[in-house]
Write a protein that holds these residues in place. Structure first.
Motif, mmCIF file in Angstrom:
data_model
loop_
_atom_site.group_PDB
_atom_site.id
_atom_site.type_symbol
_atom_site.label_atom_id
_atom_site.label_comp_id
_atom_site.label_asym_id
_atom_site.label_seq_id
_atom_site.Cartn_x
_atom_site.Cartn_y
_atom_site.Cartn_z
ATOM 1 N N LEU A 39 61.706 139.271 65.858
ATOM 2 C CA LEU A 39 61.028 140.664 65.671
ATOM 3 C C LEU A 39 60.761 140.985 64.404
ATOM 4 O O LEU A 39 59.768 141.670 64.097
ATOM 5 N N THR A 40 61.831 140.829 63.551
ATOM 6 C CA THR A 40 61.834 141.305 62.074
ATOM 7 C C THR A 40 60.429 140.622 61.240
ATOM 8 O O THR A 40 59.763 141.419 60.771
ATOM 9 N N SER A 41 60.498 139.330 61.464
ATOM 10 C CA SER A 41 59.567 138.587 60.654
ATOM 11 C C SER A 41 57.942 138.935 61.291
ATOM 12 O O SER A 41 57.117 139.204 60.380
ATOM 13 N N ASN A 42 57.762 138.892 62.499
ATOM 14 C CA ASN A 42 56.525 139.254 63.099
ATOM 15 C C ASN A 42 56.063 140.836 62.789
ATOM 16 O O ASN A 42 55.319 141.141 62.634
ATOM 17 N N GLY A 43 57.038 141.658 62.993
ATOM 18 C CA GLY A 43 56.897 143.122 62.524
ATOM 19 C C GLY A 43 56.440 143.310 61.139
ATOM 20 O O GLY A 43 55.443 144.017 60.777
ATOM 21 N N LEU A 44 57.122 142.643 60.230
ATOM 22 C CA LEU A 44 56.755 142.891 58.866
ATOM 23 C C LEU A 44 55.384 142.057 58.592
ATOM 24 O O LEU A 44 54.770 142.950 57.765
ATOM 25 N N LEU A 45 55.149 141.130 59.173
ATOM 26 C CA LEU A 45 53.875 140.305 58.731
ATOM 27 C C LEU A 45 52.881 141.312 59.495
ATOM 28 O O LEU A 45 51.626 141.482 58.821
ATOM 29 N N LEU A 46 53.007 141.993 60.516
ATOM 30 C CA LEU A 46 51.984 142.560 61.191
ATOM 31 C C LEU A 46 51.892 144.314 60.202
ATOM 32 O O LEU A 46 50.652 144.465 60.160
ATOM 33 N N LEU A 47 52.971 144.565 59.832
ATOM 34 C CA LEU A 47 52.828 145.834 58.886
ATOM 35 C C LEU A 47 52.085 145.544 57.709
ATOM 36 O O LEU A 47 51.383 146.619 57.178
ATOM 37 N N VAL A 48 52.443 144.471 56.836
ATOM 38 C CA VAL A 48 51.814 144.054 55.846
ATOM 39 C C VAL A 48 50.339 143.660 55.802
ATOM 40 O O VAL A 48 49.682 144.438 55.143
ATOM 41 N N ILE A 49 49.789 143.073 56.922
ATOM 42 C CA ILE A 49 48.411 142.864 57.316
ATOM 43 C C ILE A 49 47.820 144.230 57.425
ATOM 44 O O ILE A 49 46.736 144.519 57.100
ATOM 45 N N THR A 50 48.528 145.167 58.093
ATOM 46 C CA THR A 50 47.886 146.299 58.585
ATOM 47 C C THR A 50 47.937 147.489 57.267
ATOM 48 O O THR A 50 46.653 147.999 57.103
ATOM 49 N N VAL A 51 48.727 147.190 56.318
ATOM 50 C CA VAL A 51 48.974 148.347 55.223
ATOM 51 C C VAL A 51 48.177 148.022 54.051
ATOM 52 O O VAL A 51 47.245 148.579 53.373
ATOM 53 N N ASP A 52 48.291 146.552 53.816
ATOM 54 C CA ASP A 52 47.365 146.091 52.622
ATOM 55 C C ASP A 52 46.022 145.871 52.719
ATOM 56 O O ASP A 52 45.552 145.019 53.567
ATOM 57 N N ALA A 53 45.262 146.478 52.204
ATOM 58 C CA ALA A 53 43.658 146.681 52.313
ATOM 59 C C ALA A 53 43.326 145.172 51.805
ATOM 60 O O ALA A 53 42.274 144.595 52.333
ATOM 61 N N ARG A 54 43.839 144.432 50.996
ATOM 62 C CA ARG A 54 43.578 143.189 50.438
ATOM 63 C C ARG A 54 43.460 142.148 51.642
ATOM 64 O O ARG A 54 42.871 141.121 51.539
ATOM 65 N N LEU A 55 44.262 142.282 52.654
ATOM 66 C CA LEU A 55 44.631 141.446 53.671
ATOM 67 C C LEU A 55 43.599 141.587 54.969
ATOM 68 O O LEU A 55 43.820 141.081 56.134
#
Length: 311
Positions: A39-55
């Motif tokens: 939950l933590t790792s997948n949730g963080l990866l989703l959050l990072v991809i959503t928030v960071d415009a470079r991704l």
């Protein structure tokens, strides 16, 4: 043999891996820890991809969908197994079993197809970099995602309805972690051999395993040929690192799926099936985001940036 009337008021008994384990408490704690990590790792990866415009590029759009599928896949199975163990109750209603089977088949099939689309994405990025933003424009990416979800859900609906239409014997014990087709067919008081052949060989093999796997192998064969002819050592190393991460996840997922759905029933036994099911419903969703993120400098940089802002 006496038949069991499969009405919505009836149910099955899931005799999963926790029930048959020699140390159920230790295994329960391990599954709980793995679920939290997933939950933590997948949730963080989703959050990072959503928030960071470079991704906000095709590669990470598809990776975000993979994390979403992994997160949902493990959530379909793990909480139910843990709650049943803690409550000392392993029953699941007929409707609950149908829902769990449908969701598991949908998520597994969607991930199966998405991995093939991700291989194509890497092929275009490495072999045709100048045309990458044309061939992998946002509309094409979302079409890939929609195709994965729609085809998988339609296939899952057909298999769920057809599997549960069989008359079941009086024994309601499913010696498995979740409601899946192979262990359920063993309870059927009818000849399921033709359906098993259709399922294992034609539908799962010809539709959801062989074509995507062939596409993945073809993509990476062309990628390898291109990489070997690169003049830049740094470019070659970066391409191989990205592709090795994807191939690792492909090997884990396709290996388990092939064992579960393409081998004849004579090769299956409850203990092996339970171990395989734990691997692709719990272990793979834990490892997949770690493999992609820990070996990717862009993701790790974006993660540090997001954590830094939140701190």
């Amino acid at each position: 043999m006496e038949l069991w009337n499969s009405t919505l008021g009836s149910g099955f008994i899931l005799m999963g891996i926790l029930k048959d384990s020699a140390s159920p408490e230790l295994l329960c704690a391990t599954v709980t820890a793995l679920y939290i990590v997933a939950l933590t790792s997948n949730g963080l990866l989703l959050l990072v991809i959503t928030v960071d415009a470079r991704l906000h590029v095709p590669m990470y759009l598809l990776l975000g969908q993979l994390s979403l599928m992994d997160l949902l896949f493990t959530t379909v199975v793990s909480p139910k197994a843990l709650v049943d163990f803690l409550r000392l109750e392993n029953t699941i209603s007929f409707g609950g079993c149908a829902l769990q089977m449908f969701l598991a088949l949908t998520l597994g099939g969607a991930e199966d197809l998405l991995l093939a689309f991700m291989a194509y994405d890497r092929y275009v990025a490495i072999c045709h970099p100048l045309n990458y933003m044309v061939l992998m424009r946002p509309r094409v990416c979302w079409l890939m995602v929609a195709t994965s979800w729609i085809l998988a859900s339609l296939s899952a609906l057909g298999h769920t309805v057809y599997t549960l239409h069989f008359p079941f014997c009086l024994s309601r014990e499913i010696r498995h972690l979740l409601c899946e087709i192979p262990p359920l067919l063993k309870l059927a008081c009818a000849d399921t051999s033709k359906y098993e052949l259709m399922l294992m060989v034609y539908v799962m093999g010809v539709t959801f395993l062989m074509p995507p796997l062939a596409a993945i192998l073809a993509s990476y064969s062309l990628i390898l040929f291109t990489v070997l002819h690169m003049s830049s050592n740094e470019g070659r190393k970066k391409a191989l690192l990205t592709c090795s991460s994807h191939l690792t996840v492909v090997g884990m997922f396709y290996g388990a799926a092939t064992f579960m759905y393409n081998l004849p029933s004579s090769f299956h036994n409850p203990k092996q099936d339970n171990i395989i099911s734990v691997f692709y419903t719990i272990v793979t969703p834990v490892l997949s985001p770690l493999i992609y993120s820990l070996r990717n400098k862009e993701v790790m940089g974006a993660l540090r940036k997001v954590i830094g802002k939140s701190m």
